[in-house]
Structure formats: structure tokens, C-alpha cells
Enzyme design. Structure first.
Site, PDB file in Angstrom:
ATOM      1  N   HIS A  92      41.692  23.960  31.473  1.00 38.16           N
ATOM      2  CA  HIS A  92      42.400  24.991  30.704  1.00 38.16           C
ATOM      3  C   HIS A  92      42.920  24.407  29.385  1.00 38.16           C
ATOM      4  O   HIS A  92      42.814  25.029  28.332  1.00 38.16           O
ATOM      5  CB  HIS A  92      43.621  25.495  31.480  1.00 38.16           C
ATOM      6  CG  HIS A  92      43.314  26.295  32.703  1.00 38.16           C
ATOM      7  ND1 HIS A  92      43.883  26.027  33.919  1.00 38.16           N
ATOM      8  CD2 HIS A  92      42.526  27.379  32.906  1.00 38.16           C
ATOM      9  CE1 HIS A  92      43.467  26.900  34.819  1.00 38.16           C
ATOM     10  NE2 HIS A  92      42.624  27.732  34.231  1.00 38.16           N
TER      11      HIS A  92
ATOM     12  N   LYS B  48      44.601  38.185  42.867  1.00 35.01           N
ATOM     13  CA  LYS B  48      44.790  36.828  43.373  1.00 35.01           C
ATOM     14  C   LYS B  48      46.174  36.652  43.961  1.00 35.01           C
ATOM     15  O   LYS B  48      47.164  37.114  43.387  1.00 35.01           O
ATOM     16  CB  LYS B  48      44.636  35.821  42.229  1.00 35.01           C
ATOM     17  CG  LYS B  48      43.216  35.499  41.883  1.00 35.01           C
ATOM     18  CD  LYS B  48      43.169  34.283  40.963  1.00 35.01           C
ATOM     19  CE  LYS B  48      41.770  34.034  40.452  1.00 35.01           C
ATOM     20  NZ  LYS B  48      41.721  32.972  39.446  1.00 35.01           N
TER      21      LYS B  48
ATOM     22  N   ARG C 219      32.789  27.798  32.651  1.00 34.38           N
ATOM     23  CA  ARG C 219      32.357  26.574  33.318  1.00 34.38           C
ATOM     24  C   ARG C 219      30.872  26.708  33.624  1.00 34.38           C
ATOM     25  O   ARG C 219      30.041  26.683  32.754  1.00 34.38           O
ATOM     26  CB  ARG C 219      33.186  26.353  34.596  1.00 34.38           C
ATOM     27  CG  ARG C 219      34.563  25.812  34.315  1.00 34.38           C
ATOM     28  CD  ARG C 219      35.469  25.925  35.495  1.00 34.38           C
ATOM     29  NE  ARG C 219      35.740  27.320  35.811  1.00 34.38           N
ATOM     30  CZ  ARG C 219      36.662  27.726  36.654  1.00 34.38           C
ATOM     31  NH1 ARG C 219      37.382  26.850  37.302  1.00 34.38           N
ATOM     32  NH2 ARG C 219      36.868  29.008  36.860  1.00 34.38           N
TER      33      ARG C 219
ATOM     34  N   SER D 254      41.694  25.432  39.451  1.00 34.15           N
ATOM     35  CA  SER D 254      43.063  25.401  39.986  1.00 34.15           C
ATOM     36  C   SER D 254      43.025  25.334  41.510  1.00 34.15           C
ATOM     37  O   SER D 254      43.839  24.658  42.129  1.00 34.15           O
ATOM     38  CB  SER D 254      43.832  26.645  39.539  1.00 34.15           C
ATOM     39  OG  SER D 254      43.913  26.692  38.144  1.00 34.15           O
TER      40      SER D 254
HETATM   41  P1  ADP Z   1      41.793  34.091  35.982  1.00 32.01           P
HETATM   42  O1  ADP Z   1      42.483  34.314  37.282  1.00 32.01           O
HETATM   43  O2  ADP Z   1      42.143  35.096  34.937  1.00 32.01           O
HETATM   44  O3  ADP Z   1      40.325  33.836  36.085  1.00 32.01           O
HETATM   45  P2  ADP Z   1      42.194  31.246  35.618  1.00 32.01           P
HETATM   46  O4  ADP Z   1      43.502  30.558  35.446  1.00 32.01           O
HETATM   47  O5  ADP Z   1      41.437  30.955  36.874  1.00 32.01           O
HETATM   48  O6  ADP Z   1      42.487  32.763  35.420  1.00 32.01           O
HETATM   49  O7  ADP Z   1      41.267  30.889  34.396  1.00 32.01           O
HETATM   50  C1  ADP Z   1      41.581  31.281  33.074  1.00 32.01           C
HETATM   51  C2  ADP Z   1      40.370  31.042  32.191  1.00 32.01           C
HETATM   52  O8  ADP Z   1      40.123  29.643  32.075  1.00 32.01           O
HETATM   53  C3  ADP Z   1      39.081  31.651  32.716  1.00 32.01           C
HETATM   54  O9  ADP Z   1      38.325  32.107  31.615  1.00 32.01           O
HETATM   55  C4  ADP Z   1      38.392  30.499  33.391  1.00 32.01           C
HETATM   56  O10 ADP Z   1      36.993  30.662  33.431  1.00 32.01           O
HETATM   57  C5  ADP Z   1      38.787  29.363  32.480  1.00 32.01           C
HETATM   58  N1  ADP Z   1      38.754  28.067  33.137  1.00 32.01           N
HETATM   59  C6  ADP Z   1      39.342  27.692  34.302  1.00 32.01           C
HETATM   60  N2  ADP Z   1      39.087  26.401  34.582  1.00 32.01           N
HETATM   61  C7  ADP Z   1      38.304  25.943  33.561  1.00 32.01           C
HETATM   62  C8  ADP Z   1      37.646  24.691  33.282  1.00 32.01           C
HETATM   63  N3  ADP Z   1      37.746  23.661  34.095  1.00 32.01           N
HETATM   64  N4  ADP Z   1      36.918  24.623  32.157  1.00 32.01           N
HETATM   65  C9  ADP Z   1      36.791  25.693  31.339  1.00 32.01           C
HETATM   66  N5  ADP Z   1      37.353  26.878  31.544  1.00 32.01           N
HETATM   67  C10 ADP Z   1      38.097  27.012  32.639  1.00 32.01           C
END
Ligand code: ADP
Length: 157
Positions: free
Chosen positions: A17, A41, A90, A128
Site C-alpha cells: 500500500h 469485509k 497486484r 493485509s
Molecule cells: P479494499 O478492501 O478496498 O480492496 P485493500 O486495503 O485490500 O482495500 O486494498 C486497497 C488497494 O490497494 C487495492 O486497490 C488493492 O489492490 C491495493 N493493494 C493491496 N495490497 C497491495 C500490494 N501489495 N501491492 C499493490 N497494491 C496493493
């Protein structure tokens, strides 16, 4: 001034992130990283904890603001004077969900566009969910999350 909104669950924020956020901060005048109240979620950390952990992880990046919001992301973006949503990609597995989300947001509000960024390869696999699992089983997560998150997860364990 171009403002981008980086919405997400951030349960908790990871180095993946953070990498997307920092690249975004180089492209846009200001990036607001905003924790959303995700209806689907079930999150491990409260909104307040997630905001606190993000704030502790982005200290020193002057054009980044940390916030949280309820309701539609497009409405939040409008309220903040932004037409750009920032999201990270990703693997191919993210693509379908992200495309659907982006097109839904554009259908709700035509002027809102989503910009996708890809992380450095070393952060590509981080999520996460896995970070929490590894931490709860006593594994080392220092390579995956900012220091503040590592410390906080240890305490929670
Ligand atoms: P959501 O529940 O809205 O998907 P997340 O916190 O899981 O929220 O992710 C927020 C954004 O960050 C999403 O676009 C997700 O694809 C991206 N993201 C999460 N982990 C990574 C990572 N390791 N590399 C790149 N983007 C990521």
C-alpha cells in the site's frame, strides 16, 4: 491542484500500500489515503486503529493526508474536490474486481476516473490478510509492513 483519493480497507496498511501511495504522491499534488467503512469485509482493526497506523507510517510525506469515510467513494471524492481514485494492482487476480469497481464508480459519477499503479516486485505478493495470519502465528512480518504496524500487531497478539 490535482488531488487523488486512495481508498481502501488498509486492515492494516502494508509496504505494498505504502509503495502505491508514495508513487501516487510523486504524481499528484496531494493524495488523501482514506479508510473506507467496507460493508463486505469484516475487519480486524477498527477504523480508528487503521487511521492511526497509517498516520504513523506516512510521517514525513508532506502531500499525503489521512482520513476515513462512510458511504460512496465517489461522493467522498467529490466532497474532497477530487476526480481521481488511486488503486493498486497486484496479480491478474486483482484485475477483474478492480475493473468492476472502477467501472461502477464511473457509472455512478462519470467524471471520476481510477488510476492504477503497480508496486515494486518485492511488494507484489503482500496482502493485509496474509500479514495478519503470519503475525498471529508468530512469524516475522518486518519485510511486509511498516515498523508501526509490526509493533502494533505484536502487541495485539
Ligand atoms: P479494499 O478492501 O478496498 O480492496 P485493500 O486495503 O485490500 O482495500 O486494498 C486497497 C488497494 O490497494 C487495492 O486497490 C488493492 O489492490 C491495493 N493493494 C493491496 N495490497 C497491495 C500490494 N501489495 N501491492 C499493490 N497494491 C496493493
Amino acid at each position: 491542484m490535482t488531488i487523488a483519493i486512495y481508498p481502501g480497507s488498509f486492515d492494516p496498511i502494508t509496504k505494498g500500500h505504502l509503495d502505491v501511495l508514495m508513487t501516487g504522491a510523486q504524481i499528484f499534488d496531494k493524495v488523501i489515503i482514506a479508510v473506507s467503512h467496507n460493508l463486505e469485509k469484516h475487519c480486524f482493526f477498527s477504523i480508528e486503529e487503521r487511521v492511526m497506523l497509517i498516520k504513523a507510517s506516512v510521517k514525513g510525506i508532506s502531500n499525503v493526508e489521512v482520513d476515513s469515510f462512510e458511504g460512496l467513494t465517489v461522493e467522498y471524492a467529490k466532497k474532497k474536490g477530487s476526480k481521481i481514485l488511486l488503486r493498486g494492482l497486484r496479480a491478474v487476480s486483482d484485475f477483474e474486481y478492480e475493473m468492476q469497481l472502477s467501472q461502477t464508480n464511473s457509472a455512478l459519477s462519470e467524471e471520476i476516473k481510477t488510476v492504477f499503479l503497480i508496486t515494486k516486485p518485492e511488494y507484489n505478493f503482500i496482502s493485509s490478510g496474509t500479514v495478519k495470519d503470519v503475525a498471529m502465528l508468530g512469524g516475522d512480518i518486518s519485510e511486509f509492513v511498516p515498523k508501526a504496524v509490526e509493533k502494533y500487531l505484536k502487541k495485539r497478539r
